[in-house]
Design a protein around this motif. Structure first.
Motif, short mmCIF file in Angstrom:
data_model
loop_
_atom_site.label_atom_id
_atom_site.label_comp_id
_atom_site.label_asym_id
_atom_site.label_seq_id
_atom_site.Cartn_x
_atom_site.Cartn_y
_atom_site.Cartn_z
N PRO A 19 0.85 -1.21 0.00
CA PRO A 19 0.00 0.00 0.00
C PRO A 19 0.88 1.25 0.00
O PRO A 19 1.93 1.26 0.64
CB PRO A 19 -0.79 -0.10 1.31
N THR C 117 10.25 -1.93 -9.56
CA THR C 117 9.76 -2.00 -8.18
C THR C 117 10.90 -2.10 -7.18
O THR C 117 10.78 -1.65 -6.05
CB THR C 117 8.82 -3.21 -7.95
N PRO C 138 5.42 5.51 -3.97
CA PRO C 138 4.04 5.37 -4.49
C PRO C 138 3.97 4.79 -5.91
O PRO C 138 3.19 3.86 -6.15
CB PRO C 138 3.50 6.81 -4.44
N ARG C 142 2.76 0.80 -6.51
CA ARG C 142 1.40 0.67 -7.03
C ARG C 142 1.32 0.32 -8.51
O ARG C 142 0.31 -0.23 -8.96
CB ARG C 142 0.62 1.95 -6.73
N SER C 145 0.47 -3.30 -9.11
CA SER C 145 -0.74 -3.91 -8.56
C SER C 145 -2.01 -3.17 -8.94
O SER C 145 -3.08 -3.77 -9.00
CB SER C 145 -0.63 -4.02 -7.03
N GLU C 146 -1.91 -1.86 -9.20
CA GLU C 146 -3.10 -1.12 -9.63
C GLU C 146 -2.72 -0.12 -10.71
O GLU C 146 -2.86 1.09 -10.54
CB GLU C 146 -3.80 -0.45 -8.45
N VAL C 150 -3.01 4.10 -11.09
CA VAL C 150 -1.81 4.93 -11.25
C VAL C 150 -1.92 5.78 -12.52
O VAL C 150 -1.67 6.99 -12.51
CB VAL C 150 -0.54 4.03 -11.31
#
Lengths: 106, 114, 217
Positions: A19, C117, C138, C142, C145-146, C150
């Motif tokens: 997160p 990453t 951030p 992210r 995964s999303e 983003v």
């Protein structure tokens, strides 16, 4: 997986999927010393004095607190110093003396 | 016997050194291993145990970067493979198209055929 | 989750640094390490100067030139997609960091996004040094995964029937996105096309648009 085990199994920079906040797109131009530090990293890799992967490993070895609190190139130069000590290329007292000398002349 | 002459068969039979030929081929299904070394790694945790398809073999061969990380600048080289994994395989609650995918280079020693 | 300190990760300077301020601790450390290595003749001062020139010469303008050439020259585009590094070398680019390059083509059915990453792998030979957000938590956490969320933060909405391919750079290969050529540019010269291509479009976070104007870096 318990917490103490996780500390060793997950490298501090292995953050894919964790997160995180919204993206802050603010950019800063590199300080001259930051650019010199980048050039130093490249030259150290060219000579395989510290290769790129050693640098990455060395940054991880700083640990989560240092990684969190130091800026990008602060992490790099601290890493270079640690690896140069480990390899016996520099000693901590070499570096301390030199830093005092530089501080005195600036 | 004339040793300067060899049969056509023997003259064209090339034996590759260990690690020279890729172990996996494009299209093969592979799984990323779950081993958890103490030390350095370049296979993110989020990939461990996930399955995908070899998209391509990366040439040329490269050193194992887990060894490079400790200053070994030479040694046996192996291939990296670009592996394609569906996002839904990695993230159970993935919010997006089921066709979305993650593509990543994984070193040979981290893959198993399934 | 264990109590990591990732949430505090930041790469931006702690405070505005004025030119008159004395050098900080880490800056002094950089000077000291460099001078000691030069004194020991392990590296040369000229090597550092030269590498700074190399770094300064690498900007997104190089990547933009590659993209525009691919848009106007189908044979070059094929070579670029087959072997990114070799095709860039045709244009005089060098890969000083000895990385490979895979060029990922965006189409009406596929949208590519690049991230690292684990650290900050980036196609430095063709784009220069990465922006701060690329190196910060951030984006790195992210994007894998999303990616759609983003992209939306960059104002890029990808329809559900377009497949998103996120490439996480971890090894010897770097990635460059070949964005879609915008409609309405049929009459543009290669040079005009070059001026449309932005760094962020080559990372894959935005499309190339007619309104875009490439600005430094």
């Amino acid at each position: 997986m318990n917490n103490s085990e996780q500390l060793l199994r997950r490298l501090p920079n292995d953050i894919g999927g964790l997160p995180a906040d919204a993206i802050d797109r603010t950019e800063h131009a590199l300080e001259p010393w930051e650019k010199r530090c980048h050039a130093l990293a490249d030259v150290l890799d060219f000579h395989k004095i510290i290769n790129t992967e050693e640098k990455r490993r060395g940054v991880e070895a700083l640990g989560a607190e240092m990684i969190g609190k130091l800026t990008y190139y602060e992490r790099w130069i601290a890493t270079f110093a640690n690896i140069l000590f480990q390899k016996g290329i520099l000693t901590p007292s070499d570096l301390a003396r030199k830093m005092d000398e530089i501080e005195a002349r600036t | 016997m004339d040793l300067s002459r060899t049969s056509a068969d023997a003259a064209t039979k090339v034996v590759l050194a260990q690690g020279e030929a890729p172990v996996f081929a494009p299209g093969e299904r592979v799984r990323v291993l779950t081993r958890s070394p103490v030390g350095h790694y370049r296979v993110p945790i989020y990939l461990r145990g996930k399955s995908g398809v070899v998209e391509s073999v990366i040439e040329p061969v490269g050193l194992d970067n887990e060894e490079e990380a400790y200053g070994r600048n030479a040694g046996m080289k192996r291939h990296y493979y670009r592996v394609a994994l569906p996002m839904t395989e990695i993230w159970a609650d993935y919010d997006g198209s089921p066709r979305d995918g993650l593509h990543i280079e994984v070193f040979e020693t981290w893959l198993e055929r399934i | 989750m264990p109590d990591h300190h990732h949430d505090h990760t930041h790469d931006h300077p702690h405070a505005e640094i004025s030119q008159t301020e004395r050098p900080g601790y880490y800056e002094i450390m950089e000077t000291a390490v460099r001078e000691l290595l030069i004194e020991k003749r392990l590296i040369g001062a000229n090597e550092i100067r030269r590498q700074i020139e190399v770094l300064d010469s690498r900007t997104p303008a190089l990547g933009a030139k590659v993209v525009a050439r691919a848009w106007v020259d189908p044979a070059f585009r094929s070579r670029l997609l087959a072997n990114g590094r070799a095709a860039c070398e045709e244009l005089g680019l060098s890969f000083y960091d000895d990385t490979g390059l895979i060029v990922l083509e965006n189409t009406d059915t596929v949208h590519n996004l690049i991230v690292c990453t684990l650290c900050s792998c980036y196609p430095r030979p063709v784009l220069g040094l990465p922006p701060d957000w690329y190196k910060l938590k951030p984006y790195r956490a992210r994007a894998v995964s999303e990616p759609r969320a983003v992209l939306a933060e960059f104002g890029t909405i990808i329809p559900d029937d377009v497949q998103i391919r996120v490439s996480d750079s971890t090894a010897m290969v770097r990635f460059l996105v070949l964005p879609r050529r915008p409609e309405g540019t049929e009459d543009y010269t290669e040079e005009q096309l070059t001026d449309l291509v932005t760094r962020d479009a080559m990372i894959g976070v935005v499309p190339v648009t007619l309104a875009a104007e490439r600005t430094a870096p």
